[in-house]
Design a protein around this motif. Structure first.
Motif, short mmCIF file in Angstrom:
data_model
loop_
_atom_site.label_atom_id
_atom_site.label_comp_id
_atom_site.label_asym_id
_atom_site.label_seq_id
_atom_site.Cartn_x
_atom_site.Cartn_y
_atom_site.Cartn_z
N GLY A 101 0.83 -1.20 0.00
CA GLY A 101 0.00 0.00 0.00
C GLY A 101 0.86 1.25 0.00
N ILE A 102 0.24 2.40 -0.25
CA ILE A 102 0.95 3.66 -0.37
C ILE A 102 0.86 4.45 0.94
CG2 ILE A 102 1.08 5.84 -1.65
CD1 ILE A 102 -0.24 4.32 -4.04
N LEU A 103 2.01 4.73 1.54
CA LEU A 103 2.07 5.54 2.77
C LEU A 103 1.94 7.03 2.46
CD1 LEU A 103 5.04 3.77 4.60
CD2 LEU A 103 2.62 3.60 5.18
N THR A 245 -4.08 0.88 -1.02
CA THR A 245 -4.02 0.96 -2.48
C THR A 245 -2.60 0.71 -2.97
OG1 THR A 245 -5.53 2.83 -2.23
CG2 THR A 245 -4.69 2.41 -4.43
N SER A 246 -2.41 -0.17 -3.92
CA SER A 246 -1.07 -0.35 -4.49
C SER A 246 -0.86 0.64 -5.64
CB SER A 246 -0.89 -1.79 -5.01
OG SER A 246 -1.48 -1.92 -6.29
N PRO A 247 0.40 0.95 -5.95
CA PRO A 247 0.67 1.83 -7.09
C PRO A 247 0.11 1.28 -8.41
CG PRO A 247 2.64 1.58 -5.74
CD PRO A 247 1.64 0.59 -5.23
N VAL A 248 0.06 -0.05 -8.52
CA VAL A 248 -0.44 -0.65 -9.78
C VAL A 248 -1.95 -0.46 -9.88
CG1 VAL A 248 -0.44 -2.72 -11.23
CG2 VAL A 248 1.46 -2.32 -9.65
N GLU A 249 -2.68 -0.73 -8.81
CA GLU A 249 -4.12 -0.48 -8.80
C GLU A 249 -4.43 0.97 -9.13
OE1 GLU A 249 -5.98 -3.40 -5.38
OE2 GLU A 249 -5.04 -1.53 -4.74
N ALA A 250 -3.59 1.87 -8.60
CA ALA A 250 -3.83 3.30 -8.74
C ALA A 250 -3.46 3.83 -10.13
CB ALA A 250 -3.05 4.06 -7.68
N ALA A 274 6.69 -7.89 -3.27
CA ALA A 274 6.06 -9.13 -3.74
C ALA A 274 4.72 -8.83 -4.40
CB ALA A 274 5.89 -10.11 -2.59
N ARG A 275 3.87 -8.05 -3.73
CA ARG A 275 2.56 -7.72 -4.30
C ARG A 275 2.69 -6.82 -5.53
NH1 ARG A 275 -2.01 -3.79 -1.46
NH2 ARG A 275 -3.43 -3.71 -3.24
N ARG A 278 4.10 -8.65 -8.54
CA ARG A 278 3.10 -9.61 -9.03
C ARG A 278 2.00 -8.89 -9.82
NH1 ARG A 278 1.11 -11.09 -4.52
NH2 ARG A 278 -0.92 -10.06 -4.69
N GLU A 279 1.52 -7.77 -9.30
CA GLU A 279 0.47 -7.02 -10.00
C GLU A 279 0.98 -6.43 -11.31
OE1 GLU A 279 -1.28 -4.17 -7.35
OE2 GLU A 279 -2.33 -5.70 -6.18
N LEU A 280 2.25 -6.02 -11.34
CA LEU A 280 2.83 -5.55 -12.61
C LEU A 280 2.83 -6.66 -13.65
CD1 LEU A 280 5.88 -3.43 -11.37
CD2 LEU A 280 3.99 -2.57 -12.77
#
Length: 369
Positions: A101-103, A245-250, A274-275, A278-280
């Motif tokens: 997630g994004i801090l 929220t991950s940077p990839v989702e965003a 890792a997440r 994987r999302e990339l």
């Protein structure tokens, strides 16, 4: 007991200009001036708008040894190539947590012998603690507390600022420069060409008044700042991006350089790798999308989104876009519903209204490349 509001160094100037002051990120901030949000927004797109963003955190990372050691340690906090940023340039960054997630999102610049960082106001104390905990072995983490931060944005920003700092005319998008006491980056958060200007608080009011005396420049409040960044398809931390929220989702994969991706020379090595990797590779389960509601009524933050009877997610930012003369929004939907042109519905006051997934930015950007 509510925390006491902090006041900007230029608070008296905002009041004198007729600013309507509201609480924002712990500060008393101008939401608009007498011209009103619509006129301020359109003036920034047509000429130049001056924003006081001094509530944001300014931080210097001063190496105790080699610059590269500090850059490498800073790089370990985010999925961004820090070592590859040349002197006199800056880059968008993202602190991530162990879950991907994004801090916070931030800007950082290579200023030759140190790194200059600008972080969001609501996160600045946590960000400074985070950097201190992880970087103090290689550098001093120095919060800058005696300087204002102004943003001058719009197609005539260069003309205006160059009267006071002639050297800025030679700068390109994401260049940074130090001109005496004045630190300038050619960047901003409106989608327009423009500058962010850090200067001693003792000089800030005089400098701001000189800019505001120019016919091109109007003071701009938080209201227009929000509608400008929404038209530009830019995220607001705590709304469109957060610790879940991950940077990839965003849709921020452009901020993850090749060097940090799978197969890159410095692959991974950041929190949540890792997440994120994987999302990339496989794609995220959900995506941030642009949305165009039908009609004239805006769909605001937290409006629920549906496909038939299936609840998909919600709007994270929404309002009326003065430049595009229509309501616009962004939100998260499952990847299967994220294709441009997909027809969805938003629930407004208990009634389902049509909304279509749309390309972003809604308004073309005009950065000086």
């Amino acid at each position: 007991m509510a925390e006491e509001l902090l006041y900007l160094g230029l608070n008296d100037l905002h009041v004198a200009l007729g600013g309507k002051m509201v609480p924002f990120a712990g500060y008393s901030m101008p939401v608009q001036y007498p011209a009103g949000v619509m006129k301020e927004h359109l003036h920034t797109r047509a000429a130049a708008g001056l924003f006081d963003v001094s509530h944001m955190g300014q931080v210097i990372l001063r190496p105790k040894g080699a610059y590269a050691d500090t850059a490498r340690a800073f790089e370990a906090l985010m999925p961004v190539d820090v070592l590859g940023v040349k002197p006199g340039r800056q880059r968008y960054g993202l602190f991530t947590n162990a879950e991907g997630g994004i801090l916070d999102d931030l800007m950082f610049a290579n200023r030759g012998d140190h790194i200059f960082v600008v972080v969001n106001a609501a996160c600045k104390h946590a960000d400074i603690a985070h950097m201190t905990a992880h970087l103090s072995g290689v550098c001093e983490v120095i919060p800058v507390t005696d300087r204002a931060l102004l943003a001058l944005q719009g197609p005539q920003a260069e003309t205006a600022l160059a009267r006071l700092v002639p050297e800025v005319a030679a700068m390109k998008f994401m260049d940074v420069g130090v001109f005496g006491d004045i630190w300038v980056s050619r960047s901003g958060y409106t989608g327009e060409d423009g500058f962010e200007i850090s200067l001693p608080m003792t000089q800030a009011e005089g400098f701001a008044r000189k800019l505001l005396d120019m016919p091109e420049v109007l003071p701009i409040g938080l209201g227009a700042r929000d509608s400008l960044r929404l038209e530009a398809g830019l995220c607001l931390y705590g709304h469109d991006i957060d610790t879940t929220t991950s940077p990839v989702e965003a849709g921020l994969t452009w901020a993850i350089q090749k060097a940090r991706r799978t197969g890159g020379e410095r692959e991974g090595g950041f929190p949540g790798a890792a997440r994120i990797l994987r999302e990339l590779a496989e794609g995220p389960a959900r995506c941030r999308v642009g949305l165009r509601p039908e009609g004239r009524a805006p769909m605001r933050e937290h409006t629920a989104l549906f496909a038939g009877d299936t609840a998909l997610g919600e709007i994270t930012s929404g309002g009326f876009g003065p430049s595009v003369e229509a309501p616009i929004a962004m939100g998260y939907v499952p990847a299967a519903h994220a294709e441009i042109g997909t027809k969805l519905e938003g629930e407004v006051r208990g009634k389902r209204m049509p909304v279509t997934v749309a390309a972003m930015p809604f308004q073309p950007t005009t950065y000086k490349r």
